[in-house]
Design a protein around this motif. Structure first.
Motif, PDB file in Angstrom:
ATOM      1  N   ARG A 155       0.833  -1.215   0.000  1.00  0.00           N
ATOM      2  CA  ARG A 155       0.000   0.000   0.000  1.00  0.00           C
ATOM      3  C   ARG A 155       0.860   1.255   0.000  1.00  0.00           C
ATOM      4  O   ARG A 155       0.505   2.265  -0.625  1.00  0.00           O
ATOM      5  N   ALA A 156       1.981   1.191   0.714  1.00  0.00           N
ATOM      6  CA  ALA A 156       2.849   2.363   0.832  1.00  0.00           C
ATOM      7  C   ALA A 156       3.744   2.561  -0.387  1.00  0.00           C
ATOM      8  O   ALA A 156       4.523   3.515  -0.433  1.00  0.00           O
ATOM      9  N   GLY A 157       3.640   1.665  -1.357  1.00  0.00           N
ATOM     10  CA  GLY A 157       4.392   1.845  -2.596  1.00  0.00           C
ATOM     11  C   GLY A 157       5.800   1.303  -2.557  1.00  0.00           C
ATOM     12  O   GLY A 157       6.639   1.686  -3.379  1.00  0.00           O
ATOM     13  N   ALA A 158       6.080   0.396  -1.629  1.00  0.00           N
ATOM     14  CA  ALA A 158       7.421  -0.193  -1.574  1.00  0.00           C
ATOM     15  C   ALA A 158       7.551  -1.243  -2.670  1.00  0.00           C
ATOM     16  O   ALA A 158       6.602  -1.974  -2.959  1.00  0.00           O
ATOM     17  N   THR A 159       8.715  -1.304  -3.274  1.00  0.00           N
ATOM     18  CA  THR A 159       9.013  -2.310  -4.290  1.00  0.00           C
ATOM     19  C   THR A 159      10.001  -3.298  -3.691  1.00  0.00           C
ATOM     20  O   THR A 159      11.201  -3.021  -3.598  1.00  0.00           O
ATOM     21  N   LEU A 160       9.494  -4.447  -3.264  1.00  0.00           N
ATOM     22  CA  LEU A 160      10.316  -5.370  -2.495  1.00  0.00           C
ATOM     23  C   LEU A 160      11.551  -5.835  -3.248  1.00  0.00           C
ATOM     24  O   LEU A 160      12.625  -5.967  -2.669  1.00  0.00           O
ATOM     25  N   ASN A 161      11.423  -6.083  -4.557  1.00  0.00           N
ATOM     26  CA  ASN A 161      12.576  -6.616  -5.266  1.00  0.00           C
ATOM     27  C   ASN A 161      13.649  -5.567  -5.530  1.00  0.00           C
ATOM     28  O   ASN A 161      14.712  -5.876  -6.055  1.00  0.00           O
ATOM     29  N   ALA A 162      13.361  -4.302  -5.169  1.00  0.00           N
ATOM     30  CA  ALA A 162      14.378  -3.256  -5.307  1.00  0.00           C
ATOM     31  C   ALA A 162      14.929  -2.834  -3.948  1.00  0.00           C
ATOM     32  O   ALA A 162      15.729  -1.914  -3.863  1.00  0.00           O
ATOM     33  N   MET A 163      14.508  -3.530  -2.894  1.00  0.00           N
ATOM     34  CA  MET A 163      14.893  -3.138  -1.550  1.00  0.00           C
ATOM     35  C   MET A 163      15.943  -4.087  -0.990  1.00  0.00           C
ATOM     36  O   MET A 163      15.973  -5.270  -1.305  1.00  0.00           O
ATOM     37  N   THR A 164      16.813  -3.544  -0.152  1.00  0.00           N
ATOM     38  CA  THR A 164      17.858  -4.343   0.485  1.00  0.00           C
ATOM     39  C   THR A 164      17.841  -4.089   1.990  1.00  0.00           C
ATOM     40  O   THR A 164      17.265  -3.116   2.468  1.00  0.00           O
ATOM     41  N   GLY A 165      18.510  -4.982   2.729  1.00  0.00           N
ATOM     42  CA  GLY A 165      18.636  -4.779   4.160  1.00  0.00           C
ATOM     43  C   GLY A 165      17.461  -5.330   4.936  1.00  0.00           C
ATOM     44  O   GLY A 165      16.807  -6.285   4.533  1.00  0.00           O
ATOM     45  N   GLU A 166      17.180  -4.701   6.075  1.00  0.00           N
ATOM     46  CA  GLU A 166      16.127  -5.150   6.972  1.00  0.00           C
ATOM     47  C   GLU A 166      15.056  -4.076   7.117  1.00  0.00           C
ATOM     48  O   GLU A 166      15.357  -2.890   7.142  1.00  0.00           O
ATOM     49  N   VAL A 167      13.820  -4.512   7.220  1.00  0.00           N
ATOM     50  CA  VAL A 167      12.755  -3.613   7.616  1.00  0.00           C
ATOM     51  C   VAL A 167      12.533  -3.817   9.109  1.00  0.00           C
ATOM     52  O   VAL A 167      12.608  -4.943   9.613  1.00  0.00           O
ATOM     53  N   THR A 168      12.309  -2.727   9.824  1.00  0.00           N
ATOM     54  CA  THR A 168      12.156  -2.785  11.275  1.00  0.00           C
ATOM     55  C   THR A 168      10.714  -2.477  11.650  1.00  0.00           C
ATOM     56  O   THR A 168      10.134  -1.505  11.157  1.00  0.00           O
ATOM     57  N   VAL A 169      10.132  -3.309  12.494  1.00  0.00           N
ATOM     58  CA  VAL A 169       8.801  -3.060  13.039  1.00  0.00           C
ATOM     59  C   VAL A 169       8.958  -2.745  14.521  1.00  0.00           C
ATOM     60  O   VAL A 169       9.457  -3.568  15.295  1.00  0.00           O
ATOM     61  N   VAL A 170       8.572  -1.527  14.906  1.00  0.00           N
ATOM     62  CA  VAL A 170       8.634  -1.111  16.302  1.00  0.00           C
ATOM     63  C   VAL A 170       7.240  -1.295  16.894  1.00  0.00           C
ATOM     64  O   VAL A 170       6.281  -0.643  16.467  1.00  0.00           O
ATOM     65  N   ARG A 171       7.129  -2.175  17.869  1.00  0.00           N
ATOM     66  CA  ARG A 171       5.826  -2.557  18.431  1.00  0.00           C
ATOM     67  C   ARG A 171       5.712  -2.097  19.883  1.00  0.00           C
ATOM     68  O   ARG A 171       6.383  -2.631  20.769  1.00  0.00           O
ATOM     69  N   PRO A 172       4.849  -1.097  20.152  1.00  0.00           N
ATOM     70  CA  PRO A 172       4.661  -0.644  21.543  1.00  0.00           C
ATOM     71  C   PRO A 172       4.134  -1.780  22.416  1.00  0.00           C
ATOM     72  O   PRO A 172       3.336  -2.600  21.968  1.00  0.00           O
ATOM     73  N   ARG A 173       4.592  -1.813  23.635  1.00  0.00           N
ATOM     74  CA  ARG A 173       4.103  -2.825  24.562  1.00  0.00           C
ATOM     75  C   ARG A 173       2.682  -2.495  24.999  1.00  0.00           C
ATOM     76  O   ARG A 173       2.227  -1.364  24.888  1.00  0.00           O
ATOM     77  N   ARG A 212       0.067  -5.241  14.401  1.00  0.00           N
ATOM     78  CA  ARG A 212      -0.822  -4.895  15.510  1.00  0.00           C
ATOM     79  C   ARG A 212      -1.013  -3.388  15.562  1.00  0.00           C
ATOM     80  O   ARG A 212      -0.219  -2.618  14.997  1.00  0.00           O
ATOM     81  N   ASP A 213      -2.051  -2.993  16.263  1.00  0.00           N
ATOM     82  CA  ASP A 213      -2.348  -1.576  16.419  1.00  0.00           C
ATOM     83  C   ASP A 213      -1.149  -0.830  17.010  1.00  0.00           C
ATOM     84  O   ASP A 213      -0.584  -1.249  18.024  1.00  0.00           O
ATOM     85  N   GLY A 214      -0.747   0.275  16.354  1.00  0.00           N
ATOM     86  CA  GLY A 214       0.349   1.085  16.857  1.00  0.00           C
ATOM     87  C   GLY A 214       1.719   0.729  16.317  1.00  0.00           C
ATOM     88  O   GLY A 214       2.702   1.428  16.606  1.00  0.00           O
ATOM     89  N   ASP A 215       1.821  -0.354  15.533  1.00  0.00           N
ATOM     90  CA  ASP A 215       3.115  -0.723  14.965  1.00  0.00           C
ATOM     91  C   ASP A 215       3.644   0.393  14.067  1.00  0.00           C
ATOM     92  O   ASP A 215       2.884   1.039  13.337  1.00  0.00           O
ATOM     93  N   THR A 216       4.960   0.610  14.114  1.00  0.00           N
ATOM     94  CA  THR A 216       5.635   1.519  13.185  1.00  0.00           C
ATOM     95  C   THR A 216       6.574   0.690  12.316  1.00  0.00           C
ATOM     96  O   THR A 216       7.419  -0.051  12.833  1.00  0.00           O
ATOM     97  N   ILE A 217       6.410   0.802  11.014  1.00  0.00           N
ATOM     98  CA  ILE A 217       7.254   0.086  10.058  1.00  0.00           C
ATOM     99  C   ILE A 217       8.304   1.063   9.550  1.00  0.00           C
ATOM    100  O   ILE A 217       7.966   2.104   8.976  1.00  0.00           O
ATOM    101  N   VAL A 218       9.564   0.734   9.769  1.00  0.00           N
ATOM    102  CA  VAL A 218      10.668   1.603   9.363  1.00  0.00           C
ATOM    103  C   VAL A 218      11.392   0.944   8.188  1.00  0.00           C
ATOM    104  O   VAL A 218      11.981  -0.133   8.331  1.00  0.00           O
ATOM    105  N   VAL A 219      11.304   1.597   7.025  1.00  0.00           N
ATOM    106  CA  VAL A 219      11.949   1.074   5.815  1.00  0.00           C
ATOM    107  C   VAL A 219      13.269   1.815   5.632  1.00  0.00           C
ATOM    108  O   VAL A 219      13.283   3.048   5.546  1.00  0.00           O
ATOM    109  N   PRO A 220      14.386   1.102   5.578  1.00  0.00           N
ATOM    110  CA  PRO A 220      15.685   1.786   5.504  1.00  0.00           C
ATOM    111  C   PRO A 220      15.889   2.466   4.159  1.00  0.00           C
ATOM    112  O   PRO A 220      15.283   2.091   3.151  1.00  0.00           O
TER     113      PRO A 220
END
Length: 298
Positions: A155-173, A212-220
């Motif tokens: 939905r956010a327009g990321a192109t997976l086959n052009a991406m490298t590294g790790e995506v980080t999901v920050v999940r509030p407790r 989950r609700d409140g997750d932040t997805i950080v794309v490098p």
């Protein structure tokens, strides 16, 4: 008065059935432009019927032939939806179809005979995730049932086959209330989940996280390949893994009339040292490469 209304509905049922088609078409024709615009703005929720309602969500309730009951309602902080005649109904955690059934059941209990109820969502405010980093459309996205990481990245327009590294999901407790995106280094009480983008691209389902609700997805930020020299559009390009020199030159607009692809050089960091190497057209370029296409000698 409410019970008299139910009786009248029963007595006039035959007339109402005959008028149903024309009435429905008229209601559709009179749908406010603002509702149409709202539907357009929220179309990013791929499956609104699966969305779980929560506080501050705005819903549109239509009870057929009952204008006094129909209208826009805000789900209250305690998760209740308050509708005339029947009072408060638990809405938090329900889907649109489930709240329709609950309202119909309540209205049927001594108020209306066989009420026709439709509920749609106008504004998503309760459950959401955040996308930040190198995507085409960073921002806030509504969370439907079982929404996965790949779905939101798409939905956010990321192109997976052009991406490298790790995506980080920050999940509030669970004990923390978050009102916006949270980055890994902001010190909030949160769990940090790291997922290798190669796993997602390869279709390893086990690595596709349910959000989950409140997750932040950080794309490098993505490493780029730099093209200079005798190409029509020199510059930096994010390209899919496995891109060859010939494909890269095509992405950069092709060679100029003076370009010599056979003498192309790549400058690449190998084990901390910058190396110069000759590339053939079918050699694969790597993130961070600087590609130099020289002029022909004659």
């Amino acid at each position: 008065m409410a019970r008299e209304t139910g009786c009248c509905v029963g007595a006039a049922s035959l007339a109402l059935v005959l008028a149903f088609s024309g009435s429905t078409l008229a209601q559709q024709a009179e749908a406010p432009a603002s509702q149409q615009e709202t539907r357009r703005l929220t179309r990013s929720a791929d499956e609104p019927d699966a969305y779980l309602l929560g506080p501050d969500d705005v819903v549109n309730v239509v009870v057929w032939n009952q204008k006094d009951l129909s209208g826009e309602y805000v789900i209250e902080a305690d998760g209740m939806l308050t509708v005339p005649l029947i009072g408060s109904v638990q809405a938090e955690g329900l889907t649109l179809r489930a709240i329709e059934a609950a309202l119909k059941r309540q209205l049927s209990d001594g108020f209306l005979r066989d009420p026709q109820v439709s509920v749609s969502i106008l504004q998503y405010h309760s459950r959401r995730v955040y996308v930040v980093g190198e995507v085409k459309q960073p921002g806030t996205y509504p969370l439907t049932r079982n929404t996965t990481l790949i779905e939101v990245l798409t939905r956010a327009g990321a192109t997976l086959n052009a991406m490298t590294g790790e995506v980080t999901v920050v999940r509030p407790r669970a004990d923390r209330k978050i009102a916006g995106p949270v980055l890994p280094d902001q010190g909030h009480a949160a769990d940090v989940i790291r997922i290798d983008l190669r796993d997602l691209e390869s279709g390893i389902v086990a690595r596709d996280l349910t959000l989950r609700d409140g997750d932040t997805i950080v794309v490098p930020d993505q490493e780029k390949v730099y093209v200079m020299g005798e190409v029509r559009n020199p510059g930096a390009y994010s390209v899919p893994r496995g891109t060859t020199l010939l494909q890269l030159i095509s992405i950069a607009g092709g060679l100029t009339d003076r370009g010599a692809v056979g003498r192309t050089r790549a400058y690449r960091h190998v084990n901390g040292e910058k190396k110069e190497m000759k590339l053939k057209v079918d050699d694969v370029v790597e993130p961070g490469d600087t590609i130099s296409v020289p002029q022909r000698l004659f």
